[in-house]
Design an enzyme around this catalytic site. Structure first.
Site, PDB file in Angstrom:
ATOM      1  N   THR A  15      38.824 107.721 -47.370  1.00 51.33           N
ATOM      2  CA  THR A  15      38.318 109.090 -47.397  1.00 51.33           C
ATOM      3  C   THR A  15      38.757 109.908 -46.207  1.00 51.33           C
ATOM      4  OG1 THR A  15      36.375 108.359 -48.630  1.00 51.33           O
ATOM      5  CG2 THR A  15      36.203 110.474 -47.535  1.00 51.33           C
ATOM      6  N   SER A  61      38.992  99.643 -51.553  1.00 52.22           N
ATOM      7  CA  SER A  61      38.579  98.700 -52.586  1.00 52.22           C
ATOM      8  C   SER A  61      39.764  97.869 -53.087  1.00 52.22           C
ATOM      9  CB  SER A  61      37.930  99.442 -53.761  1.00 52.22           C
ATOM     10  OG  SER A  61      36.728 100.057 -53.360  1.00 52.22           O
ATOM     11  N   CYS A 279      19.794  86.905 -46.238  1.00 48.87           N
ATOM     12  CA  CYS A 279      19.049  87.928 -45.492  1.00 48.87           C
ATOM     13  C   CYS A 279      20.001  88.779 -44.647  1.00 48.87           C
ATOM     14  CB  CYS A 279      18.013  87.275 -44.584  1.00 48.87           C
ATOM     15  SG  CYS A 279      16.793  86.281 -45.459  1.00 48.87           S
TER      16      CYS A 279
END
Length: 341
Positions: A15, A61, A279
């Site tokens: 971006t 990606s 976690c």
């Protein structure tokens, strides 16, 4: 007066390298060579800035280990001519790339700082300018005539993190990254505040670039109801070189015989199995609970407080070193780039 620092900006895609066409509202790539025209404030930094781009910039990606090799080679080829490097990268896989580069660039003695943005440079509310300007400033810092920072880092929204300690935590907010088990190396406010005690020490050794990354790794995210037939298919009918097991809490997993047998079969075939917690923060401590004791007895490797991104990158790197079973386990459980406690 000391010579100015020389910084190389490496554009990989994402971006940050786009501008908005205000007639159509669509995002489009701009000529990266014109970066200084898009961000004239960079000229105010007390350093010389050069730019280079991957031959084919990509959306993050689509980032692959071959692209990591390309980035490493750019750094290696320009290492003698620059005091620091800023890698402009899409945010989605930035933590994976930061982790991988930390292992691939051995004996790093200069900063390699990844940054990007949530909004493109041409957007009125963009975060690209601050991220890029401060990343470049941090990369240019020197102390006692040497680079101040000598490791792979990630800078985003006023914080500089150790790259292999980060994970993307938000797709929406400017504060897109978290480093749950390692405090920021620097914070940008009115002043730049550096946490000197947490920086990796300067290394007076020749840079070594490791290009061999073995990628056939299974990442298994445990959940209640994980199907025996499906997992058996994955672990017995598929060719792979390593397993990342994402367990519960402090490294806990099912004690069902079929599950433990599948893991034992992998380990008996000299396929490393690494235990990392699902976690966001915390550390794997096999043996704290009955549900993790047998994993340790089987020879499952403790990932301690490593992130999933860093665990994958470290496994790829170590598999490429052709290590013996016990040596692999010992090195994985040892912090070699500041990636774990």
């Amino acid at each position: 007066m000391s010579k100015k620092s020389s910084i190389l900006l490496i554009y990989t895609g994402g971006t940050i390298g786009m501008v908005k066409d205000f007639e159509t509202g669509a995002l489009k790539n701009f000529n990266f060579d014109q970066l200084l025209n898009q961000i004239p404030e960079l000229k105010l930094l007390d350093c010389d800035i050069s730019t280079i781009s991957l031959e084919q910039p990509i959306d993050s990606s689509n980032m692959q280990p071959t692209n990591w090799v390309d980035i490493c080679n750019i750094i290696n080829e320009n290492y003698a001519d620059h005091n620091g490097f800023v890698v402009l990268h899409g945010s989605d896989t930035m933590s994976y790339t930061a982790s991988a580069l930390s292992f691939m660039l051995e004996n790093l003695s200069k900063p390699v700082i990844l940054t990007g943005s949530q909004l493109p440079i041409g957007d009125l509310r963009t975060d690209a300018k601050e991220n890029l300007i401060t990343a470049a400033q941090l990369a240019s810092l020197r102390k006692n005539g040497r680079p101040y920072i000598t490791e792979v880092c990630l800078y985003f929204e006023y914080k500089l993190y150790r790259g292999n300690r980060t994970t993307k935590a938000s797709a929406e907010h400017f504060e897109a990254f978290a480093s749950p088990n390692c405090i920021p190396l620097a914070t940008s406010g009115v002043n730049l505040t550096i946490a000197d005690q947490n920086l990796r020490p300067y290394r007076r050794k020749k840079l070594i670039v490791h290009e061999k990354m073995i990628t056939d790794i299974l990442v298994i995210h445990l959940f209640p109801g994980l199907n025996e037939e499906l997992l058996t298919q994955m672990l017995t009918k598929t060719k792979f070189s390593g397993v990342i097991l994402k367990t519960f809490g402090n490294g806990n997993a099912s004690t069902q015989p079929w599950f433990l047998k599948l893991l034992k079969n992998c380990i008996d075939r000299d396929i490393p199995v690494v235990n990392v917690t699902q976690c966001l923060s915390g550390v794997v401590q096999m043996g704290n609970y009955e549900t993790s004791t047998q994993l340790g007895q089987l020879g499952v490797i403790s990932g301690k407080d490593i992130t999933t991104e860093a665990a994958i990158a470290k496994m790829m790197y170590l598999l490429g070193q052709d290590l013996g079973k016990q040596v692999f386990k010992t090195i994985f459980e040892t912090s070699i780039r500041g990636e774990m406690c």
